[in-house]
Scaffold this motif. Structure first.
Motif, PDB file in Angstrom:
ATOM      1  N   LYS A  81      51.606  39.506  37.443  1.00  0.00           N
ATOM      2  CA  LYS A  81      50.960  38.456  36.658  1.00  0.00           C
ATOM      3  C   LYS A  81      51.953  38.015  35.575  1.00  0.00           C
ATOM      4  N   LEU A  82      52.221  36.727  35.516  1.00  0.00           N
ATOM      5  CA  LEU A  82      53.077  36.248  34.436  1.00  0.00           C
ATOM      6  C   LEU A  82      52.311  36.385  33.128  1.00  0.00           C
ATOM      7  N   SER A  83      52.860  37.086  32.186  1.00  0.00           N
ATOM      8  CA  SER A  83      52.157  37.369  30.935  1.00  0.00           C
ATOM      9  C   SER A  83      51.731  36.085  30.231  1.00  0.00           C
ATOM     10  N   GLY A  84      50.549  36.131  29.682  1.00  0.00           N
ATOM     11  CA  GLY A  84      50.055  34.990  28.912  1.00  0.00           C
ATOM     12  C   GLY A  84      49.657  33.808  29.752  1.00  0.00           C
ATOM     13  N   THR A  85      49.653  33.981  31.080  1.00  0.00           N
ATOM     14  CA  THR A  85      49.273  32.888  31.982  1.00  0.00           C
ATOM     15  C   THR A  85      48.311  33.451  33.033  1.00  0.00           C
ATOM     16  N   TYR A 346      58.240  40.285  30.907  1.00  0.00           N
ATOM     17  CA  TYR A 346      57.447  39.056  30.848  1.00  0.00           C
ATOM     18  C   TYR A 346      56.297  39.017  31.868  1.00  0.00           C
ATOM     19  N   THR A 347      55.948  40.167  32.402  1.00  0.00           N
ATOM     20  CA  THR A 347      54.820  40.193  33.331  1.00  0.00           C
ATOM     21  C   THR A 347      53.770  41.218  32.900  1.00  0.00           C
ATOM     22  N   VAL A 534      57.759  29.031  28.605  1.00  0.00           N
ATOM     23  CA  VAL A 534      58.737  29.617  29.528  1.00  0.00           C
ATOM     24  C   VAL A 534      58.030  30.401  30.633  1.00  0.00           C
ATOM     25  N   ARG A 535      57.062  31.208  30.242  1.00  0.00           N
ATOM     26  CA  ARG A 535      56.413  32.084  31.222  1.00  0.00           C
ATOM     27  C   ARG A 535      55.543  31.279  32.177  1.00  0.00           C
ATOM     28  N   GLY A 536      54.900  30.239  31.657  1.00  0.00           N
ATOM     29  CA  GLY A 536      54.125  29.366  32.529  1.00  0.00           C
ATOM     30  C   GLY A 536      55.027  28.679  33.555  1.00  0.00           C
ATOM     31  N   ALA A 537      56.202  28.277  33.105  1.00  0.00           N
ATOM     32  CA  ALA A 537      57.132  27.614  34.027  1.00  0.00           C
ATOM     33  C   ALA A 537      57.600  28.588  35.105  1.00  0.00           C
ATOM     34  N   GLY A 539      55.933  31.039  36.233  1.00  0.00           N
ATOM     35  CA  GLY A 539      54.785  31.196  37.130  1.00  0.00           C
ATOM     36  C   GLY A 539      54.675  30.029  38.089  1.00  0.00           C
ATOM     37  N   LYS A 540      54.860  28.838  37.542  1.00  0.00           N
ATOM     38  CA  LYS A 540      54.825  27.643  38.403  1.00  0.00           C
ATOM     39  C   LYS A 540      55.911  27.721  39.467  1.00  0.00           C
TER      40      LYS A 540
END
Lengths: 559, 255
Positions: A81-85, A346-347, A534-537, A539-540
């Motif tokens: 899981k990407l952290s914060g997303t 970051y995960t 950054v983390r959302g990107a 994940g995308k």
């Protein structure tokens, strides 16, 4: 007192990874040894390999050659899981080769150059007696946004680049002079007043003053064919031609040399320094990127200023990817192992949990962010508490320990949490570094293990260089970087050091960590990577939802 | 008065066990046959000659050197043995030893060896016959629990993973197995090559025994710093604070 703050943010991720029915506290499990077939991504790899093997005429991906016929997947192959997303992806999706967002993050850095306009304007005005006005600047920028992607001006019968291949290229300007900014066509302006919160905008404008700068982003496809060292050359050539066109100069007059010198050297800010010959890289390559610059590239401080922890976590993610996965993992070392290592930071919301715990602890104790004294006693208190809290989580949740199965992963995460907490508590990045090193020593002493051979070296001798300002022994964290002595070889550190630098400034409410020009340049909405998330990107990118630049499909036959 | 090394602070069982490992004063719990130790190591067949990398030192005719006169070579060095390794993984679930303490044990107590410390494994390299003696000592002693420690030259993954249902540390290559008789058997050598004959290394410790003999601090055993909300620092932690503070200050003013 502190116990009320333990949010255990990672539990949700662990449930998603291991399946919601597993026992969180159990120290035993049944290993089903299901092999690579248990992972959708490994199945896809095997299927592609079978498809392509005939075409290649040589053997290809086959996980059954691993370890004498025992393939990966003897334990559960878990997603991340990407952290914060909300993004959950396979581990393989976080290797930069498989993740276009990660590639674009690095491409956005190396294709960027900041070039001052004032020196060129002085040459035009004082030496050539030409008039420079907002109108001439707007005209210049229109020509420049034609030329910079690789189109011709001034000359006849020139080859040009296909606009469909270079559409990510753009140039905007910024200034601390509101009067000038008001006169610039909005399409060409990185508008500090609109993009930054008011207090940050005031800080940035005060730091930049009446100077004017160009945020230049050359085409991604160019740096993917060449390297970061190309960026200043590519941009300088197009800048020179544009000046000639916009100000009706003679193509060969001597003043052009002054403009070229300004564009290539005198008014240029590279994203990173050139490396020594033994590392053999030019400027604008990741090895020379300082932690302060990386902190300023990440834009979370602009869009989430009230959450310094989130700012630091996004900088850590950017640094873990760039410094660990691309720089050390690929430029310096080669191979694929570094991804597994870097993703821990970051995960699965682990570092998030430890850092927010630290923030709650010092806010309770000292009354807020950047309120604690930057002393060894404070560092001893905060770093010890955060490290012991983190170690306890690994001990109480065996799947958390299993998730960060390598000691270096755990050491990075624990020390980053301790360092970021100390930096945020005091608003002082050096206090953060001191907390990092204390955490490393505590970890080693408690569990009798830390990272790998070379990794442990830098962390056990690290405390002695935190406060040293002698020659190359010491430096403020912001000015340290991937090529800093003792930092140049070890994965799992550099992104976290950058996170510490950013966290000190975010906690103080600073608009930037080291350089206001970098902060504003990476606020340019024309960049492809989403620098505030950054983390959302990532994940995308892992979910195959991110569209990167630099694609060659337009000029190739369809698959 | 003769100097007695103190080795390590603290009066908890972890502190005491750490001192024992460092001092070399470790208890022998089992007697694994030498031939089995050699087989599990996998470097030479039991009974085979030791391959050598140089002639015996006596035949070489060493140069005159005060250090050579002062330090007697180990038997492996004297005969010219090649340098080989053993490498152990220790579970974080109360295995008796931990990587740094394996290294301290080796560095303090074993001549002519090169210990290397990582998070999930610890390697010792030495001349082959010397190494075999060191390895037997380790395998026979309280530093080893046969379910929670295993010799793994490669693919060491397991130290931080949940245990198997039978209490054994996970091993991707399944080098060891628990027999119906409750004993642990090596079925592969340390790099995963199947053995012709299983090697019985005895019964695992009970959980209570492992907790008693362990050198790892854990909140569910002997805590290093108490628990969240109720901190209580072990003496080792306080000593470490002192050391960190002095290292930091010395860096600032190294005179």
């Amino acid at each position: 007192m502190a116990k009320m703050h333990t949010k255990k943010m990672f539990i949700r991720a662990l449930n998603k990874k291991f399946g919601k029915d597993f026992d969180l506290a159990s120290q035993k499990t049944e290993y089903k040894r299901l092999g690579p077939e248990q992972s959708a991504r490994k199945r896809e790899f095997m299927e592609y390999s079978r498809k392509l093997e005939g075409k290649r005429g040589v053997s290809f991906y086959n996980p059954y050659v691993h370890a004498g016929g025992i393939p990966l997947g003897q334990r559960q192959l878990v997603p991340y899981k990407l952290s914060g997303t909300e993004y959950i992806v396979e581990g393989d999706d976080l290797h930069f080769v498989n993740n276009p967002a990660m590639q674009q993050m690095w491409d956005d850095i190396r294709r960027t150059i900041v070039v001052g306009l004032d020196m060129a304007h002085e040459v035009l005005e004082k030496r050539l007696g030409k008039e420079v006005t907002p109108e001439t600047i707007n005209n210049y920028l229109e020509i420049l946004n034609h030329a910079m992607p690789g189109a011709a001006v001034v000359q006849e019968h020139m080859v040009e680049t296909h606009p469909g291949l270079v559409d990510d290229c753009n140039v905007r300007i910024f200034t601390g002079d509101d009067d000038l900014a008001d006169e610039i066509d909005p399409q060409y302006l990185v508008d500090i007043n609109k993009l930054f919160p008011a207090d940050q905008a005031e800080q940035l404008k005060a730091a930049i003053g009446k100077t004017t700068w160009q945020a230049i982003h050359i085409p991604t496809i160019v740096v993917r064919s060449c390297d970061g060292g190309t960026t200043s050359r590519w941009s300088a050539m197009q800048l020179g031609m544009t000046f000639i066109d916009a100000y009706n100069m003679a193509a060969g007059e001597a003043a052009v040399a002054d403009l070229a010198y300004a564009a290539k050297h005198a008014a240029v800010l590279q994203m990173s320094d050139m490396l020594p010959a033994r590392r053999a890289r030019g400027p604008n390559n990741p090895g020379g990127l300082s932690f302060g610059f990386l902190s300023d590239m990440v834009q979370t401080s602009r869009t989430a200023p009230a959450d310094p922890t989130k700012v630091a976590l996004n900088v850590v993610a950017a640094g873990a990817m760039l410094y660990d996965q691309i720089w050390l993992g690929s430029y310096m070392s080669g191979g694929v192992g570094f991804t597994q290592y870097a993703t821990a930071a970051y995960t699965n919301d682990v570092l998030d949990d430890f850092c927010y715990y630290g923030a709650d602890y010092f806010v309770d104790k000292f009354g807020g962010f950047a309120k604690a004294p930057a002393t060894l006693d404070m560092v001893k208190d905060v770093a010890t508490e955060v490290t012991l809290y983190g170690m306890e989580q690994y001990e109480e949740f065996p799947t958390l320990l299993e998730d960060h199965f390598g000691g270096s992963q755990r050491a990075s995460v624990l020390a980053a949490a301790a360092g970021i907490s100390c930096a945020m508590a005091s608003g002082n990045s050096q206090a953060g570094l001191a907390g990092w090193y204390l955490s490393m020593l505590l970890h080693k002493e408690g569990w009798g293990r830390l990272g790998f051979f070379g990794y442990d070296l830098q962390d056990q001798c690290g405390p002695t260089n935190v406060f040293s300002y002698q020659s190359d022994e010491g430096n403020p964290d912001e000015l340290r970087g991937a090529n800093y002595p003792n930092y140049a070889m070890n994965v799992g550190h550099q992104g976290e050091y950058a996170g510490i630098a950013s966290s000190a400034h975010a906690a103080r409410g600073d608009a930037f960590a080291l350089n206001p020009l970098i902060k504003v340049t990476f606020a340019n909405p024309g960049l492809v990577f989403t620098w505030d998330d950054v983390r959302g990107a990532f994940g995308k990118g892992g979910a195959r939802e991110f569209r990167a630049a630099g694609d060659r499909a337009l000029v190739m036959p369809a698959l | 008065m003769a100097y007695t090394p103190q080795f390590y602070p603290g009066n908890t069982s972890v502190g005491i066990n750490r001192r024992k490992h460092m001092s070399g004063n470790i208890e022998k719990l089992r007697d694994v046959p030498e031939a089995d130790v050699v087989t599990i190591m996998g470097h030479r067949a039991p009974g085979a000659d030791y391959p050598s990398t140089h002639p015996p030192l006596k035949e070489i005719g060493e140069p005159k050197c005060p250090v050579r006169e002062l330090v007697a070579p180990t038997s492996g060095a004297a005969t010219g043995d090649r340098v080989r390794y053993n490498q152990f993984a220790d579970s974080m679930y109360f295995a008796p030893s931990i990587p740094y303490w394996r290294s301290y044990w080796a560095a303090i107590n074993c001549r002519g060896c090169d210990p290397g410390t990582l998070s999930g494994r610890q390697i010792i390299e030495a001349r082959e016959r010397d190494l075999e003696a060191y390895t037997k000592k380790l395998m026979d002693s309280e530093m080893t629990d046969v379910a929670l420690c295993s010799m793994r030259g490669c693919t060491v993954h397991g130290h931080s993973l949940r245990l198997e249902e039978n209490g054994m540390m996970f091993d991707m290559l399944a080098r060891t197995e628990m027999g119906k008789d409750g004993n642990i058997y090596y079925v592969k050598d340390q790099v995963g090559i199947p053995l012709d004959k299983k090697a019985n290394v005895g019964k695992p410790m009970s959980e209570a025994e492992a907790k008693k003999r362990t050198t790892i601090f854990r909140v569910d055993g002997v805590a290093f710093g108490g628990k969240t909300g109720a901190r209580k620092f072990d003496e080792a932690l306080e000593a470490l604070h002192h050391m960190w503070e002095y290292r930091s200050k010395w860096g600032f003013r190294p005179e």
